[in-house]
Motif scaffolding. Structure first.
Motif, PDB file in Angstrom:
ATOM      1  N   GLY A   1      28.810 -71.651  49.300  1.00  0.00           N
ATOM      2  CA  GLY A   1      28.142 -70.576  48.574  1.00  0.00           C
ATOM      3  C   GLY A   1      29.073 -69.617  47.872  1.00  0.00           C
ATOM      4  N   GLY A   2      30.370 -69.868  47.927  1.00  0.00           N
ATOM      5  CA  GLY A   2      31.338 -69.027  47.228  1.00  0.00           C
ATOM      6  C   GLY A   2      31.377 -69.372  45.749  1.00  0.00           C
ATOM      7  N   THR A   3      31.649 -68.390  44.923  1.00  0.00           N
ATOM      8  CA  THR A   3      31.705 -68.591  43.479  1.00  0.00           C
ATOM      9  C   THR A   3      33.061 -69.156  43.068  1.00  0.00           C
ATOM     10  OG1 THR A   3      30.211 -66.726  43.172  1.00  0.00           O
ATOM     11  CG2 THR A   3      31.423 -67.459  41.239  1.00  0.00           C
ATOM     12  N   LEU A   4      33.045 -70.147  42.182  1.00  0.00           N
ATOM     13  CA  LEU A   4      34.254 -70.761  41.641  1.00  0.00           C
ATOM     14  C   LEU A   4      34.319 -70.524  40.140  1.00  0.00           C
ATOM     15  CD1 LEU A   4      34.066 -74.278  43.367  1.00  0.00           C
ATOM     16  CD2 LEU A   4      35.499 -72.351  44.047  1.00  0.00           C
ATOM     17  N   PHE A   5      35.507 -70.692  39.576  1.00  0.00           N
ATOM     18  CA  PHE A   5      35.654 -70.730  38.129  1.00  0.00           C
ATOM     19  C   PHE A   5      35.318 -72.131  37.640  1.00  0.00           C
ATOM     20  CE2 PHE A   5      38.533 -67.302  39.391  1.00  0.00           C
ATOM     21  CZ  PHE A   5      38.043 -66.284  38.591  1.00  0.00           C
ATOM     22  N   ASP A   6      34.840 -72.259  36.422  1.00  0.00           N
ATOM     23  CA  ASP A   6      34.388 -73.568  35.941  1.00  0.00           C
ATOM     24  C   ASP A   6      35.513 -74.590  35.808  1.00  0.00           C
ATOM     25  OD1 ASP A   6      35.487 -72.339  33.727  1.00  0.00           O
ATOM     26  OD2 ASP A   6      33.794 -72.757  32.411  1.00  0.00           O
ATOM     27  N   TRP A   7      36.764 -74.163  35.801  1.00  0.00           N
ATOM     28  CA  TRP A   7      37.867 -75.114  35.722  1.00  0.00           C
ATOM     29  C   TRP A   7      38.303 -75.603  37.111  1.00  0.00           C
ATOM     30  CZ3 TRP A   7      38.747 -69.900  34.477  1.00  0.00           C
ATOM     31  CH2 TRP A   7      39.527 -69.197  35.377  1.00  0.00           C
ATOM     32  N   GLN A   8      37.738 -75.040  38.176  1.00  0.00           N
ATOM     33  CA  GLN A   8      38.086 -75.479  39.518  1.00  0.00           C
ATOM     34  C   GLN A   8      37.243 -76.690  39.921  1.00  0.00           C
ATOM     35  OE1 GLN A   8      37.452 -71.444  41.160  1.00  0.00           O
ATOM     36  NE2 GLN A   8      39.452 -71.730  42.145  1.00  0.00           N
ATOM     37  N   ASP A   9      37.877 -77.626  40.593  1.00  0.00           N
ATOM     38  CA  ASP A   9      37.184 -78.838  41.043  1.00  0.00           C
ATOM     39  C   ASP A   9      36.338 -78.556  42.276  1.00  0.00           C
ATOM     40  OD1 ASP A   9      38.288 -80.430  39.067  1.00  0.00           O
ATOM     41  OD2 ASP A   9      40.029 -80.944  40.288  1.00  0.00           O
ATOM     42  N   GLY A  10      35.328 -79.393  42.493  1.00  0.00           N
ATOM     43  CA  GLY A  10      34.554 -79.371  43.720  1.00  0.00           C
ATOM     44  C   GLY A  10      33.335 -78.481  43.706  1.00  0.00           C
ATOM     45  N   GLY A  11      33.009 -77.886  42.579  1.00  0.00           N
ATOM     46  CA  GLY A  11      31.848 -77.008  42.520  1.00  0.00           C
ATOM     47  C   GLY A  11      30.617 -77.684  41.960  1.00  0.00           C
ATOM     48  N   VAL A  12      29.500 -77.018  42.121  1.00  0.00           N
ATOM     49  CA  VAL A  12      28.240 -77.478  41.544  1.00  0.00           C
ATOM     50  C   VAL A  12      27.572 -76.287  40.853  1.00  0.00           C
ATOM     51  CG1 VAL A  12      27.848 -79.327  43.212  1.00  0.00           C
ATOM     52  CG2 VAL A  12      26.983 -77.059  43.699  1.00  0.00           C
ATOM     53  N   TRP A  13      26.844 -76.551  39.776  1.00  0.00           N
ATOM     54  CA  TRP A  13      26.097 -75.506  39.081  1.00  0.00           C
ATOM     55  C   TRP A  13      24.767 -75.315  39.800  1.00  0.00           C
ATOM     56  CZ3 TRP A  13      28.136 -72.293  35.736  1.00  0.00           C
ATOM     57  CH2 TRP A  13      29.295 -72.667  35.068  1.00  0.00           C
ATOM     58  N   GLN A  14      24.451 -74.051  40.117  1.00  0.00           N
ATOM     59  CA  GLN A  14      23.210 -73.735  40.813  1.00  0.00           C
ATOM     60  C   GLN A  14      22.501 -72.603  40.096  1.00  0.00           C
ATOM     61  OE1 GLN A  14      23.824 -72.953  44.956  1.00  0.00           O
ATOM     62  NE2 GLN A  14      25.200 -74.680  45.205  1.00  0.00           N
ATOM     63  N   LEU A  15      21.199 -72.672  40.108  1.00  0.00           N
ATOM     64  CA  LEU A  15      20.373 -71.628  39.525  1.00  0.00           C
ATOM     65  C   LEU A  15      20.252 -70.491  40.532  1.00  0.00           C
ATOM     66  CD1 LEU A  15      18.681 -70.996  37.020  1.00  0.00           C
ATOM     67  CD2 LEU A  15      16.763 -72.108  38.145  1.00  0.00           C
ATOM     68  N   SER A  16      20.568 -69.274  40.087  1.00  0.00           N
ATOM     69  CA  SER A  16      20.520 -68.143  41.000  1.00  0.00           C
ATOM     70  C   SER A  16      20.055 -66.916  40.245  1.00  0.00           C
ATOM     71  CB  SER A  16      21.910 -67.898  41.575  1.00  0.00           C
ATOM     72  OG  SER A  16      21.903 -66.804  42.435  1.00  0.00           O
ATOM     73  N   PRO A  17      19.206 -66.085  40.764  1.00  0.00           N
ATOM     74  CA  PRO A  17      18.462 -66.254  42.005  1.00  0.00           C
ATOM     75  C   PRO A  17      17.402 -67.336  41.830  1.00  0.00           C
ATOM     76  CG  PRO A  17      17.698 -64.292  40.877  1.00  0.00           C
ATOM     77  CD  PRO A  17      18.838 -64.864  40.073  1.00  0.00           C
ATOM     78  N   TYR A  18      16.781 -67.736  42.887  1.00  0.00           N
ATOM     79  CA  TYR A  18      15.836 -68.838  42.819  1.00  0.00           C
ATOM     80  C   TYR A  18      14.415 -68.344  43.060  1.00  0.00           C
ATOM     81  CZ  TYR A  18      16.359 -68.476  47.853  1.00  0.00           C
ATOM     82  OH  TYR A  18      16.410 -67.997  49.124  1.00  0.00           O
ATOM     83  N   GLY A  19      13.462 -69.167  42.705  1.00  0.00           N
ATOM     84  CA  GLY A  19      12.041 -68.836  42.857  1.00  0.00           C
ATOM     85  C   GLY A  19      11.471 -68.337  41.549  1.00  0.00           C
ATOM     86  N   PRO A  20      10.347 -68.876  41.113  1.00  0.00           N
ATOM     87  CA  PRO A  20       9.814 -68.552  39.791  1.00  0.00           C
ATOM     88  C   PRO A  20       9.468 -67.082  39.590  1.00  0.00           C
ATOM     89  CG  PRO A  20       8.247 -69.884  41.042  1.00  0.00           C
ATOM     90  CD  PRO A  20       9.520 -69.832  41.828  1.00  0.00           C
TER      91      PRO A  20
END
Length: 52
Positions: free
Chosen positions: A25-44
């Motif tokens: 759940g930690g934030t990464l920079f987009d050039w760092q490996d091993g991350g995933v893009w997640q929608l935040s906050p969640y729920g319509p």
């Protein structure tokens, strides 16, 4: 990103914020490996505001 949605016959504008994060759940920079893009906050309900 903005999107226009129709909910119960009423137009709404949705603001969608994306975070690039690691598996803990930690934030990464987009050039760092091993991350995933997640929608935040969640729920319509979080995204909806009445359109003019």
């Amino acid at each position: 990103m903005h999107a226009t949605l129709t909910v119960n016959d009423k137009p709404h504008t949705a603001l969608m914020r994306w975070l690039y994060s690691d598996c803990k759940g930690g934030t990464l920079f987009d050039w760092q490996d091993g991350g995933v893009w997640q929608l935040s906050p969640y729920g319509p309900a979080v995204f909806l505001t009445a359109s003019p």
